[in-house]
Design an enzyme around this catalytic site. Structure first.
Site, PDB file in Angstrom:
ATOM      1  CB  SER A  31     -14.329  18.951  -4.783  1.00 39.40           C
ATOM      2  OG  SER A  31     -13.302  18.283  -4.082  1.00 39.40           O
ATOM      3  N   GLY A  85      -6.657  23.782  -2.468  1.00 40.68           N
ATOM      4  CA  GLY A  85      -6.677  22.428  -1.928  1.00 40.68           C
ATOM      5  C   GLY A  85      -5.378  21.694  -2.214  1.00 40.68           C
ATOM      6  N   GLY A  99      -4.266  17.222  -9.245  1.00 44.71           N
ATOM      7  CA  GLY A  99      -5.300  16.227  -9.551  1.00 44.71           C
ATOM      8  C   GLY A  99      -6.358  16.794 -10.483  1.00 44.71           C
ATOM      9  N   GLY A 100      -6.552  18.107 -10.413  1.00 47.20           N
ATOM     10  CA  GLY A 100      -7.518  18.776 -11.283  1.00 47.20           C
ATOM     11  C   GLY A 100      -6.862  19.421 -12.501  1.00 47.20           C
ATOM     12  CD  GLU A 106      -4.009  23.955  -8.579  1.00 43.77           C
ATOM     13  OE1 GLU A 106      -5.209  23.697  -8.499  1.00 43.77           O
ATOM     14  OE2 GLU A 106      -3.134  23.093  -8.452  1.00 43.77           O
TER      15      GLU A 106
HETATM   16  C1  5RP Z   1      -6.234  20.876  -8.770  1.00 41.20           C
HETATM   17  C2  5RP Z   1      -5.658  20.622  -7.429  1.00 41.20           C
HETATM   18  C3  5RP Z   1      -6.601  20.462  -6.297  1.00 41.20           C
HETATM   19  O1  5RP Z   1      -6.288  21.387  -5.316  1.00 41.20           O
HETATM   20  C4  5RP Z   1      -6.471  19.076  -5.742  1.00 41.20           C
HETATM   21  O2  5RP Z   1      -6.690  18.153  -6.804  1.00 41.20           O
HETATM   22  C5  5RP Z   1      -7.450  18.810  -4.606  1.00 41.20           C
HETATM   23  O3  5RP Z   1      -8.749  18.750  -5.112  1.00 41.20           O
HETATM   24  P1  5RP Z   1     -10.009  18.462  -4.200  1.00 41.20           P
HETATM   25  O4  5RP Z   1     -10.229  19.676  -3.360  1.00 41.20           O
HETATM   26  O5  5RP Z   1     -11.115  18.219  -5.205  1.00 41.20           O
HETATM   27  O6  5RP Z   1      -9.714  17.235  -3.362  1.00 41.20           O
HETATM   28  O7  5RP Z   1      -4.471  20.564  -7.232  1.00 41.20           O
HETATM   29  O8  5RP Z   1      -5.258  20.899  -9.759  1.00 41.20           O
END
Ligand code: 5RP
Length: 221
Positions: A31, A85, A99-100, A106
């Site tokens: 996000s 992020g 988390g995503g 990444e």
């Molecule tokens: C995705 C990630 C994101 O960078 C992490 O989950 C942070 O997400 P957000 O900006 O929605 O807080 O590692 O795999």
């Protein structure tokens, strides 16, 4: 916008200063990165960059929608900066990510970039990593085996229901860890057969951390 979204936007806005005109940009997932991509369009910066290498299908779609050419990392060589992020960061800029579910790509784009600029709201800052369950991308047939090895390392593994990564794998989230030696744990988990990638970014931490608050952003080097 919620105060947390405002904080994310402040961090994303501060990261615009790191863009090098004419270069290919590494772009992460989530996000906060979505707000960064939106700002590229809002501030008319799309024409300034040659294109982007993206860490997920979701970010690639968002970039294409605003007219940024999405390029293959095999064609670009080393990238000048990577903006992404994090789910948690410690004072040494070591991170938990994934988390995503985009952790593997990444980590690849971060590895291929000279400077990793991490953008996050201030709630992501912790002293010791591990409150956020640590994501591990795993080859599907190895999920039970890898789960048993993660228990031996002191974690409580839980399969992320209904999630298949862009690479066709599953995610195990490891709960209950207090990660006092992130480099060692990253190495140990990487050595488990069947693990594709662990969302600990300790061997290659961020180079710059931009922590947003609703009123501004703080840059930590
Ligand atoms: C995705 C990630 C994101 O960078 C992490 O989950 C942070 O997400 P957000 O900006 O929605 O807080 O590692 O795999």
């Amino acid at each position: 916008m919620t105060p947390q979204d405002l904080a994310k936007r402040q961090a994303a806005e501060a990261a615009l200063a790191y863009i090098e005109p004419g270069e290919v940009l590494g772009v992460g997932t989530g996000s906060t990165v979505n707000l960064f991509i939106d700002l590229l369009a809002e501030r008319r910066l799309v024409q300034d960059i040659k294109g982007a290498v993206s860490s997920s299908n979701a970010s690639s779609e968002r970039l294409k929608k605003i007219g940024v050419p999405v390029l293959d990392l095999n064609e670009t060589g080393e990238l000048s900066i990577y903006v992404d992020g994090a789910d948690e960061t410690n004072p040494r800029l070591q991170l938990i990510k994934g988390g995503g579910a985009a952790l593997t790509r990444e980590k690849i784009v971060a590895a291929a970039s000279r400077k990793f600029v991490c953008i996050a709201d201030q709630s992501k800052r912790v002293d010791v990593l591990g409150k956020f369950p640590l994501p591990v991308e795993v080859i599907p047939m190895a999920q039970s085996y890898v789960g048993r090895q993660l228990v031996k390392l002191g974690g409580k593994p839980k399969l992320r229901d209904g999630v298949i990564t862009d690479n066709g794998n599953v995610i195990i989230d490891v709960h209950g860890l207090s990660i006092t030696n992130p480099v060692e744990l990253e190495t140990q988990i990487n050595l488990i057969t069947g693990v594709v990638c662990v969302g600990l970014f300790a061997r290659r931490p961020a180079d710059v951390l931009i922590l947003g608050t609703p009123n501004g952003a703080q840059t930590i080097l």
